[in-house]
Scaffold this active site. Structure first.
Site, PDB file in Angstrom:
ATOM      1  N   THR A   1     -58.551 -25.313  19.505  1.00 48.92           N
ATOM      2  CA  THR A   1     -58.691 -25.268  18.053  1.00 48.92           C
ATOM      3  C   THR A   1     -59.061 -23.864  17.600  1.00 48.92           C
ATOM      4  OG1 THR A   1     -61.079 -25.658  17.878  1.00 48.92           O
ATOM      5  CG2 THR A   1     -59.666 -27.596  18.148  1.00 48.92           C
ATOM      6  N   ASP A   2     -58.676 -23.519  16.373  1.00 52.77           N
ATOM      7  CA  ASP A   2     -59.234 -22.320  15.768  1.00 52.77           C
ATOM      8  C   ASP A   2     -60.736 -22.566  15.569  1.00 52.77           C
ATOM      9  OD1 ASP A   2     -59.491 -19.823  14.641  1.00 52.77           O
ATOM     10  OD2 ASP A   2     -57.863 -20.091  13.207  1.00 52.77           O
ATOM     11  N   CYS A   3     -61.472 -21.484  15.381  1.00 51.01           N
ATOM     12  CA  CYS A   3     -62.931 -21.569  15.426  1.00 51.01           C
ATOM     13  C   CYS A   3     -63.489 -22.242  14.180  1.00 51.01           C
ATOM     14  CB  CYS A   3     -63.517 -20.184  15.624  1.00 51.01           C
ATOM     15  SG  CYS A   3     -62.981 -19.460  17.195  1.00 51.01           S
TER      16      CYS A   3
ATOM     17  N   ALA B   1     -62.384 -25.154  13.177  1.00 52.32           N
ATOM     18  CA  ALA B   1     -61.326 -25.919  12.518  1.00 52.32           C
ATOM     19  C   ALA B   1     -61.641 -27.413  12.451  1.00 52.32           C
ATOM     20  CB  ALA B   1     -59.988 -25.698  13.225  1.00 52.32           C
TER      21      ALA B   1
END
Length: 719
Positions: free
Chosen positions: A268-270, A272
């Site tokens: 995941t993006d940070c 997200a």
């Protein structure tokens, strides 16, 4: 000795021998000769449930009882290792895209991964398991730079899906290496998907997009990198058609895993996952969210929800331990490929050390890439400069002595950063009077310096434009008034006024050098400059590269990977992700400079050596050869660009780049350039049938200097 004592002693010795023998047998997951699947399965059955859950977050605490050290998965390598101390700083990604040299980018990426291995080897030898010192890199950013307002567009390879896919593939190939068993580092394609601003809304924004644009524009490069073996894919912050990207059934399960058969890691993006609750507000319960992410295929979170809330999901029977095993297996496979559980002596990259970081070879690569990235936008004949003609040079402007203008965002540091003034003064030599003045700042429209000095110099080089604190990611570009984005194409007003005052004060030549990561209003300064060079954010060798171009040591060969529009008023609303009216593929109005544009100090003529055939079938490959002759006065590099025009069918692009190659041609010499385009590359998405379709009809292939300047054309039919 008593007879009953002898058997006891013998038994004790036997136990000692057995235990010693067992101590020498490593567990299967540490057996470098075992299959990867068997090793992962062994470790999964050795770890406790709590230990498994702990390994689902990017800050992995390690498992002391198994001698598994802590590991931080988060590393950045966009254009050199970022945020980890000494490293070679290559030009920002958009500048490297402007090189149109995928072979060179692959070499750059190989250098970045060499430095990564060296820093990892050195730090872990000191028992340092640090953030940004690992082997799993969350790069490249292959989102499509669809709108020049997006501050993070500088991180991308531009607006074109084909160029992005080609450069992205070169990058991951260089980063991951070519060893049959081990990854040199693990690269990551981000942000999946349809993610390109606005920055201020990225944690809550819902992209509404049709199938055709989704498939042909926004997913094209991701599919190519998956096919090329990228180790990891990062899901984005936003929603797409109502589905948060990091729990999206459509993106993660249907397309990525089922259609594309992706078997790599999903991260995941940070933050997200937090956004799904706090920003998108489509879930209220973290345990349910953790379960949804795991079931969607997420292996690793840049965040803490999985580590903190998976156990609650298990307790509520929203997940099973088998779900956890399946998620963690993706992380363990990546670690096995990197050699985490093997002796360093078995790994071909285990010997890299300090001499592999920012060494002479890497600095030469940084210089070559910076030279090939810079784009000559205007030249009335003043360039290249003849050193014997200019005894005094004025170098001025807010960015002339700025390291910030070299860096770009997501960057490393070193003691070899060479600013523009330093590069120019060194190249000019000790017998030339080189003067410097900052001249202006970014806000003051009343006070200017260096005007008098410029009027008394033979030539003025003004370095102006943007820096990464004015455009970039939300938070990092802290002087941006639009959350990291640009609200306008305008250069800082003081810079435009400064060029005007310089022009009024001197009749001598003025060269404008512009730093930026995107489309800016060159028309506002072009009347006051005899030449304009777009330098992007060129990295540590930016000063030397600029000087080499100015004084003609090399001919400029950069080409624009984005369209330079005349006005934002010509574009759809920033939040509109539909491609109609965007990028050279769908834009039909006049522009400042077209996609693929860039001037040279020499001239090239094209002729067909082998032209395309008259007709092709679906299984065929279009192959053709162009003879490129350098008819000018100096050696140079040329970018041969091949565009396709489609049959007159609704919603077709105006044109599309489908092949390119940069070639070096000495003066008075020629080179043969062979390009090929699989006919399957001409397929378009049929939204009614929900699949790819090759349309029959008449196509045109155009060999071009840029998207608006065709040199040769041939038509062919697809049967």
């Amino acid at each position: 000795m008593n007879c009953w004592i002898k058997p006891i002693i013998a038994g004790v010795f036997l136990l000692i021998i057995i235990n010693a023998s067992n101590a020498q047998i490593a567990p299967l997951y540490r057996d470098a000769n075992a299959s990867e699947d068997a090793r992962v399965n062994s470790l999964l059955h050795t770890l406790t449930l709590t230990e498994k859950i702990d390994m689902l977050g990017y800050v992995s605490p390690g498992v002391q009882r198994l001698d598994i050290p802590a590991y931080n998965w988060w590393n950045e390598g966009l254009h050199g290792i970022a945020r980890a101390g000494e490293a070679t700083v290559f030009p920002q990604a958009i500048g490297m895209a402007a090189s149109f040299n995928d072979s060179l980018l692959q070499q750059v990426a190989a250098a970045i991964s060499t430095e990564a291995r060296a820093k990892y080897n050195l730090s872990t030898a000191m028992n340092r398991h640090l953030w940004y010192m690992g082997l799993t890199f969350w790069s490249p950013n292959i989102n499509i730079f669809r709108d020049p307002r997006w501050g993070r567009g500088q991180e991308t390879y531009g607006e074109d899906p084909f160029l992005t896919a080609t450069m992205g593939t070169a990058y991951i190939t260089g980063m991951q290496g070519n060893d049959a068993k081990y990854l040199k580092v693990a690269a990551c394609a981000k942000h999946f998907a349809v993610h390109s601003g606005p920055e201020a809304d990225r944690h809550s924004f819902n992209v509404v997009i049709g199938e055709k644009d989704l498939r042909e524009t926004y997913l094209y490069a991701f599919h190519k990198l998956v096919n090329a073996g990228v180790a990891s894919v990062m899901c984005a912050y936003n929603r797409v058609n109502g589905e948060p990207c990091c729990t999206s059934e459509t993106l993660l399960q249907t397309i990525l895993q089922k259609e594309w058969n992706y078997k790599g890691q999903l991260v995941t993006d940070c933050g997200a996952l937090n956004d799904i609750i706090d920003g998108h507000k489509v879930m209220n319960d973290k345990a349910e969210l953790a379960a949804a992410a795991i079931k969607a295929g997420i292996n690793l979170e840049c965040g803490s929800i999985l580590q903190q809330d998976v156990q609650a999901a298990l307790d509520r029977k929203l997940l099973t331990e088998e779900n956890i095993n399946s998620a963690l297996a993706g992380n363990l496979h990546t670690q096995m490929k990197l050699g985490f559980y093997d002796s360093a002596t078995t790994n071909p990259y285990g010997g890299y050390g300090a001499d592999s970081v920012n060494n002479n070879y890497h600095r030469k690569l940084a210089l070559q890439m910076a030279e090939e990235s810079m784009v000559l936008l205007k030249n009335n004949g003043v360039l290249p400069l003849q050193k014997d003609k200019y005894s005094s040079i004025m170098v001025a402007g807010a960015n002339a002595a700025s390291n910030e203008a070299l860096f770009g965002n997501y960057h490393g540091v070193n003691n070899n950063m060479l600013t523009f003034i330093e590069g120019i003064s060194k190249a000019a030599g000790p017998a030339t009077a080189v003067n410097y003045d900052q001249g202006s700042d970014y806000t003051d429209t009343s006070h200017f310096g260096g005007i008098w000095a410029a009027s008394n110099s033979d030539i003025t080089i003004a370095v102006i434009g943007l820096t990464p604190v004015l455009e970039g990611e939300e938070g990092d570009a802290f002087l941006s008034l639009s959350g990291g984005d640009k609200a306008t194409l305008a250069l800082p007003e003081p810079h435009v006024l400064y060029l005007q005052k310089l022009k009024a004060a001197t009749k001598k030549p003025i060269i404008a050098v512009v730093t930026a990561g995107s489309d800016v209003d060159i028309a506002a300064i072009a009347p006051y400059a005899d030449a304009v060079i777009l330098a992007w954010y060129p990295g540590e060798e930016g000063g030397t590269a600029l000087a080499n171009i100015l004084f003609g040591a090399v001919s400029p060969s950069g080409r624009l990977p984005v369209t330079f529009y005349k006005s934002l008023n010509d574009l759809p609303d920033y939040k509109n992700y539909n491609m109609q009216g965007r990028t050279y593929r769908y834009f039909t109005k006049p522009v400042q400079y077209p996609f693929g544009y860039g001037l040279s100090y020499t001239q090239f003529d094209y002729t067909w050596k082998q032209s395309p055939l008259a007709a092709y079938a679906a299984k065929d490959t279009i192959e053709f050869t162009v003879k490129v002759r350098n008819t000018g006065a100096m050696d140079g590099n040329e970018v041969v660009q091949a565009y396709i025009e489609y049959p007159s069918i609704k919603d077709m692009p105006v044109k599309e780049l489908k092949a390119f190659k940069k070639v070096s041609v000495p003066k008075n010499d020629a080179a043969d350039v062979t390009l090929s385009i699989p006919v399957s590359e001409l397929q378009k998405w049929d939204a009614q049938q929900h699949g790819w379709k090759l349309y029959k009809g008449t196509y045109t292939i155009a060999i071009a200097k840029n998207a608006n300047d065709y040199v040769m054309k041939k038509t062919f039919t697809v049967k």
